[in-house]
Design an enzyme around this catalytic site. Structure first.
Site, PDB file in Angstrom:
ATOM      1  N   TYR A 146      -1.225  -7.937  16.466  1.00  0.00           N
ATOM      2  CA  TYR A 146      -1.743  -7.042  15.477  1.00  0.00           C
ATOM      3  C   TYR A 146      -2.838  -6.187  15.050  1.00  0.00           C
ATOM      4  CZ  TYR A 146      -2.495  -5.935  10.371  1.00  0.00           C
ATOM      5  OH  TYR A 146      -2.940  -4.501   9.440  1.00  0.00           O
TER       6      TYR A 146
ATOM      7  N   SER B  88      -7.877  -1.014  10.159  1.00  0.00           N
ATOM      8  CA  SER B  88      -8.551  -2.234   9.246  1.00  0.00           C
ATOM      9  C   SER B  88      -9.537  -2.633   9.986  1.00  0.00           C
ATOM     10  CB  SER B  88      -6.951  -3.155   9.757  1.00  0.00           C
ATOM     11  OG  SER B  88      -7.250  -4.247   8.752  1.00  0.00           O
TER      12      SER B  88
ATOM     13  N   LEU C 298       1.064  -0.797   0.098  1.00  0.00           N
ATOM     14  CA  LEU C 298      -0.028  -0.414   0.169  1.00  0.00           C
ATOM     15  C   LEU C 298       0.719   1.462   0.077  1.00  0.00           C
ATOM     16  CD1 LEU C 298      -3.113   1.160   0.511  1.00  0.00           C
ATOM     17  CD2 LEU C 298      -2.313   0.718   2.204  1.00  0.00           C
TER      18      LEU C 298
HETATM   19  P1  NDP Z   1       2.917  -4.976   3.097  1.00  0.00           P
HETATM   20  O1  NDP Z   1       3.939  -5.712   4.194  1.00  0.00           O
HETATM   21  O2  NDP Z   1       2.874  -4.956   2.068  1.00  0.00           O
HETATM   22  O3  NDP Z   1       3.796  -3.023   3.723  1.00  0.00           O
HETATM   23  C1  NDP Z   1       4.761  -3.050   5.158  1.00  0.00           C
HETATM   24  C2  NDP Z   1       5.787  -1.828   5.093  1.00  0.00           C
HETATM   25  O4  NDP Z   1       6.764  -1.698   5.737  1.00  0.00           O
HETATM   26  C3  NDP Z   1       6.517  -2.118   4.151  1.00  0.00           C
HETATM   27  O5  NDP Z   1       7.462  -1.164   3.422  1.00  0.00           O
HETATM   28  C4  NDP Z   1       7.622  -2.903   5.660  1.00  0.00           C
HETATM   29  O6  NDP Z   1       9.069  -2.806   5.173  1.00  0.00           O
HETATM   30  C5  NDP Z   1       6.953  -2.003   6.071  1.00  0.00           C
HETATM   31  N1  NDP Z   1       7.749  -2.049   7.805  1.00  0.00           N
HETATM   32  C6  NDP Z   1       7.885  -3.271   8.433  1.00  0.00           C
HETATM   33  N2  NDP Z   1       8.028  -2.473   9.611  1.00  0.00           N
HETATM   34  C7  NDP Z   1       8.854  -2.147   9.505  1.00  0.00           C
HETATM   35  C8  NDP Z   1       9.873  -1.445  10.729  1.00  0.00           C
HETATM   36  N3  NDP Z   1      10.430  -1.795  12.181  1.00  0.00           N
HETATM   37  N4  NDP Z   1      10.339  -0.208  10.264  1.00  0.00           N
HETATM   38  C9  NDP Z   1      10.080   0.725   9.202  1.00  0.00           C
HETATM   39  N5  NDP Z   1       9.271  -0.138   7.690  1.00  0.00           N
HETATM   40  C10 NDP Z   1       8.634  -0.813   8.536  1.00  0.00           C
HETATM   41  O7  NDP Z   1       1.901  -4.563   3.431  1.00  0.00           O
HETATM   42  P2  NDP Z   1       0.638  -3.916   3.097  1.00  0.00           P
HETATM   43  O8  NDP Z   1       1.668  -2.634   2.348  1.00  0.00           O
HETATM   44  O9  NDP Z   1      -0.515  -4.688   3.084  1.00  0.00           O
HETATM   45  O10 NDP Z   1       0.894  -3.222   4.727  1.00  0.00           O
HETATM   46  C11 NDP Z   1       0.707  -1.598   4.700  1.00  0.00           C
HETATM   47  C12 NDP Z   1      -0.528  -0.991   5.987  1.00  0.00           C
HETATM   48  O11 NDP Z   1      -2.110  -1.498   4.955  1.00  0.00           O
HETATM   49  C13 NDP Z   1       0.001  -2.064   7.372  1.00  0.00           C
HETATM   50  O12 NDP Z   1      -0.419  -0.335   7.623  1.00  0.00           O
HETATM   51  C14 NDP Z   1      -2.082  -2.662   7.620  1.00  0.00           C
HETATM   52  O13 NDP Z   1      -1.734  -2.583   8.726  1.00  0.00           O
HETATM   53  C15 NDP Z   1      -2.579  -2.276   6.382  1.00  0.00           C
HETATM   54  N6  NDP Z   1      -3.909  -2.715   5.710  1.00  0.00           N
HETATM   55  C16 NDP Z   1      -3.103  -3.434   5.546  1.00  0.00           C
HETATM   56  C17 NDP Z   1      -4.300  -4.458   4.638  1.00  0.00           C
HETATM   57  C18 NDP Z   1      -4.518  -6.340   3.544  1.00  0.00           C
HETATM   58  O14 NDP Z   1      -5.250  -6.556   3.663  1.00  0.00           O
HETATM   59  N7  NDP Z   1      -3.141  -6.126   3.059  1.00  0.00           N
HETATM   60  C19 NDP Z   1      -5.580  -4.204   4.892  1.00  0.00           C
HETATM   61  C20 NDP Z   1      -5.806  -3.245   6.069  1.00  0.00           C
HETATM   62  C21 NDP Z   1      -4.650  -2.268   5.905  1.00  0.00           C
HETATM   63  P3  NDP Z   1      10.108  -3.291   4.045  1.00  0.00           P
HETATM   64  O15 NDP Z   1       9.317  -3.855   2.786  1.00  0.00           O
HETATM   65  O16 NDP Z   1      11.665  -3.394   4.907  1.00  0.00           O
HETATM   66  O17 NDP Z   1       9.647  -5.399   4.735  1.00  0.00           O
HETATM   67 MG1  PMR Z   2     -11.155 -11.814   7.188  1.00  0.00          MG
HETATM   68  C1  PMR Z   2     -16.641  -9.211   4.487  1.00  0.00           C
HETATM   69  C2  PMR Z   2     -15.871 -10.500   4.854  1.00  0.00           C
HETATM   70  C3  PMR Z   2     -14.670 -10.242   4.971  1.00  0.00           C
HETATM   71  C4  PMR Z   2     -13.452  -9.053   4.766  1.00  0.00           C
HETATM   72  C5  PMR Z   2     -13.704  -7.069   4.300  1.00  0.00           C
HETATM   73  C6  PMR Z   2     -12.292  -9.668   5.582  1.00  0.00           C
HETATM   74  C7  PMR Z   2     -10.752  -9.130   5.521  1.00  0.00           C
HETATM   75  N1  PMR Z   2     -12.051 -10.888   5.885  1.00  0.00           N
HETATM   76  C8  PMR Z   2     -13.312 -11.210   5.822  1.00  0.00           C
HETATM   77  C9  PMR Z   2     -14.556 -12.737   5.940  1.00  0.00           C
HETATM   78  C10 PMR Z   2     -13.356 -13.442   6.801  1.00  0.00           C
HETATM   79  N2  PMR Z   2     -12.464 -13.565   6.710  1.00  0.00           N
HETATM   80  C11 PMR Z   2     -13.930 -15.002   7.389  1.00  0.00           C
HETATM   81  C12 PMR Z   2     -15.120 -15.074   7.349  1.00  0.00           C
HETATM   82  C13 PMR Z   2     -13.267 -15.618   7.728  1.00  0.00           C
HETATM   83  C14 PMR Z   2     -12.788 -16.539   8.205  1.00  0.00           C
HETATM   84  C15 PMR Z   2     -12.597 -17.663   7.369  1.00  0.00           C
HETATM   85  C16 PMR Z   2     -11.744 -14.764   7.683  1.00  0.00           C
HETATM   86  C17 PMR Z   2     -10.264 -15.128   7.442  1.00  0.00           C
HETATM   87  C18 PMR Z   2      -9.034 -14.534   7.401  1.00  0.00           C
HETATM   88  C19 PMR Z   2      -8.000 -15.044   8.152  1.00  0.00           C
HETATM   89  C20 PMR Z   2      -7.413 -16.193   8.789  1.00  0.00           C
HETATM   90  N3  PMR Z   2      -9.504 -12.873   7.624  1.00  0.00           N
HETATM   91  C21 PMR Z   2      -8.389 -12.665   7.480  1.00  0.00           C
HETATM   92  C22 PMR Z   2      -7.783 -14.111   8.064  1.00  0.00           C
HETATM   93  C23 PMR Z   2      -6.154 -12.982   8.118  1.00  0.00           C
HETATM   94  O1  PMR Z   2      -4.977 -13.205   8.933  1.00  0.00           O
HETATM   95  C24 PMR Z   2      -5.744 -11.756   7.377  1.00  0.00           C
HETATM   96  C25 PMR Z   2      -6.335 -11.273   8.751  1.00  0.00           C
HETATM   97  O2  PMR Z   2      -6.541 -10.981   9.763  1.00  0.00           O
HETATM   98  O3  PMR Z   2      -5.007 -10.126   9.201  1.00  0.00           O
HETATM   99  C26 PMR Z   2      -4.704  -9.518  10.612  1.00  0.00           C
HETATM  100  C27 PMR Z   2      -7.348 -11.607   7.466  1.00  0.00           C
HETATM  101  C28 PMR Z   2      -8.513 -10.764   6.946  1.00  0.00           C
HETATM  102  N4  PMR Z   2      -9.448 -10.133   6.831  1.00  0.00           N
HETATM  103  C29 PMR Z   2      -9.730  -9.167   6.480  1.00  0.00           C
HETATM  104  C30 PMR Z   2      -8.854  -8.483   5.730  1.00  0.00           C
HETATM  105  C31 PMR Z   2      -8.366  -7.149   5.261  1.00  0.00           C
HETATM  106  C32 PMR Z   2      -7.240  -8.927   6.364  1.00  0.00           C
HETATM  107  C33 PMR Z   2      -6.014  -8.493   6.493  1.00  0.00           C
HETATM  108  C34 PMR Z   2      -5.544  -7.926   7.289  1.00  0.00           C
HETATM  109  C35 PMR Z   2      -5.838  -6.490   7.864  1.00  0.00           C
HETATM  110  O4  PMR Z   2      -6.192  -6.161   8.886  1.00  0.00           O
HETATM  111  O5  PMR Z   2      -4.655  -5.837   7.816  1.00  0.00           O
END
Ligand code: NDP
Ligand code: PMR
Length: 399
Positions: A274, A226, A98
């Site tokens: 987390y 998140s 991101l």
């Molecule tokens: P990435 O792992 O791709 O990005 C995470 C970034 O954080 C990397 O650039 C990593 O560096 C950096 N980072 C980790 N540890 C440190 C540290 N100690 N010091 C400086 N930088 C560090 O994950 P995402 O892009 O998915 O995550 C970005 C954000 O989005 C996070 O806050 C996450 O919680 C949030 N988010 C992600 C979701 C998803 O579905 N992926 C959903 C909701 C929120 P390096 O490249 O060196 O590893």
């Molecule tokens: Mg999830 C609408 C339902 C929904 C959405 C939007 C997410 C997002 N997840 C949903 C549902 C479910 N997830 C359900 C029903 C399950 C059980 C099967 C499920 C499981 C699951 C796991 C094991 N989901 C996960 C995990 C992770 O390890 C991820 C996590 O919790 O990271 C912290 C994750 C996620 N689900 C999401 C999103 C956005 C994540 C990851 C990112 C985050 O919070 O950063």
């Protein structure tokens, strides 16, 4: 030089529970890269000189802070003239996922100079290059959020540079879903909360004054939250659920020695740690808003950009999860978004004139329209936000 010193300290190490083998270094990448010549050169860019000439730090600027236009040109209120400089956004963790997608989206507008605050300089440089970002649009600075010394050195280096700070994006995070044992930051805090919350807490606190002094009319401090930290959603109810409890673990320092490594004081669980850290992130933005919005005009916001299921966030998850998770999110929950789309969303929170309301948790619907989302009761608990603020201040050495 200061940055060079920080670069020699291993970021994190694993402390086994009592009775197990001695501490082993984990993720001890040595960032043998100092504040680069590239960065130094950039500090004396013509854009920066231009800003200095027009004295951006004068008192009259405050009158301009409520304007909502997204300027490529920030205004100096001295005589109504405009200061010709790019707007300046700091993004932590811009070396992948991101953060990188957001940096790219903002760089493409050519209105922004992006400071990519990253722990691995070379990785960030390669990432920026492969994203097609042009060198004049970004600077990479070393920041390891898992070390409070590194955070302080980053801030000191930045302050010496004289660079403006218009928007700060706290994006970096670590996720350790299958870790059996906790890992720790340089100061001995459990790694997820230590990095995602405490590192960013110190960074934002130390940069707040600089943000206040910016002459950018729509200054913002943004943190990536998140859905999984919000127990008012289906995703937030997947175990282990976020729960900060009575904060006794946080009060004890999350060190696993004389206190639990978890905020609620219970057994270590990496996935929960987390999610707890994300709750802290969302609460912190609201607390910032209550304390500083009125006096500073800064917009404080958090967001959930959608499920970016293919980022490196899941690097430590089991291979089967990484294989199935994107399809699960695409076809079953329909929560999937590409890095490109998520980057556009965060870039909107950075620069869109219609997203200036403070204390909002932004989300997007299926048509990619932004809306103000509801946080869970815990993620909007004012009393907890205040306590976390005060405890965090103590842990990072601000109180
Ligand atoms: P990435 O792992 O791709 O990005 C995470 C970034 O954080 C990397 O650039 C990593 O560096 C950096 N980072 C980790 N540890 C440190 C540290 N100690 N010091 C400086 N930088 C560090 O994950 P995402 O892009 O998915 O995550 C970005 C954000 O989005 C996070 O806050 C996450 O919680 C949030 N988010 C992600 C979701 C998803 O579905 N992926 C959903 C909701 C929120 P390096 O490249 O060196 O590893
Ligand atoms: Mg999830 C609408 C339902 C929904 C959405 C939007 C997410 C997002 N997840 C949903 C549902 C479910 N997830 C359900 C029903 C399950 C059980 C099967 C499920 C499981 C699951 C796991 C094991 N989901 C996960 C995990 C992770 O390890 C991820 C996590 O919790 O990271 C912290 C994750 C996620 N689900 C999401 C999103 C956005 C994540 C990851 C990112 C985050 O919070 O950063």
């Amino acid at each position: 030089m200061a940055l060079q010193t920080a670069a020699l300290v291993p970021a994190t190490f694993t402390l086994p529970k009592e009775g197990k083998s001695s501490p082993s270094f984990k993720d001890s990448t040595f960032f043998g890269v100092s504040l680069s010549d590239h960065a130094k050169a950039d500090f004396s860019s013509s854009a920066l000189r231009c800003k200095r000439e027009f004295n951006p730090r004068n008192g009259a600027v405050r009158a301009e802070t409520t304007a909502t236009a997204t300027p490529a040109i920030s205004r100096s209120a001295v005589d109504g003239k405009k200061t010709l400089r790019k707007d300046s956004v700091f993004i932590t963790g811009a070396s992948s996922g991101l953060g990188l997608a957001t940096a790219k989206a903002l760089a493409e507008t050519r209105k922004w100079h992006i400071i990519m605050a990253c722990r691995d300089f070379l990785k960030a440089e390669r990432a920026a290059k492969s994203a097609g970002m042009s060198k004049q649009n970004y600077t990479i600075l070393h920041l390891d959020l898992a070390s409070l010394d590194s955070v302080r050195e980053f801030v000191d280096g930045y302050k010496r540079s004289g660079r403006p700070l218009d928007v700060l994006v706290c994006n970096a995070a670590v996720y350790q879903p299958i870790a059996k044992e906790p890992s720790f930051t340089a100061e001995g805090f459990e790694l997820s909360v230590g990095t995602n919350h405490l590192g960013h807490f110190l960074l934002s606190r130390l940069l707040l004054d600089d943000l206040k002094q910016s002459d950018y009319p729509s200054k913002r401090l943004i943190i990536v939250g998140s859905i999984t930290g919000n127990t008012n959603t289906l995703a937030g109810n997947v175990p282990p659920k976020a729960n900060l409890g009575n904060l006794r673990g946080l009060a004890g320092g999350l060190n696993g020695l004389n206190s639990s490594t978890m905020i609620d004081g219970e057994e270590f669980d990496g996935a929960k740690a987390y999610k707890d850290s994300k709750v802290c992130n969302m609460l912190t933005m609201q607390e910032f808003h209550r304390r500083f919005h009125e006096e500073s005009g800064i917009t404080f916001a958090s967001l959930y950009p959608g499920c970016i299921a293919m980022t490196d966030l899941f690097r430590e998850h089991i291979p089967l999860f990484r294989l199935l998770f994107p399809s699960f999110q695409k076809y079953i929950t329909k929560g999937f978004v590409s890095e490109h789309e998520a980057g556009k969303r965060l870039a909107q929170v950075v620069s869109d004139p219609s997203l200036t309301k403070s204390s909002v948790y932004w989300s997007w619907n299926q048509n990619s329209a932004s809306f103000e989302n509801q946080l869970s009761p815990e993620a909007s608990d004012e009393e907890k936000a205040r306590k976390i603020w005060e405890l965090s201040e103590k842990l990072v050495g601000l109180a």
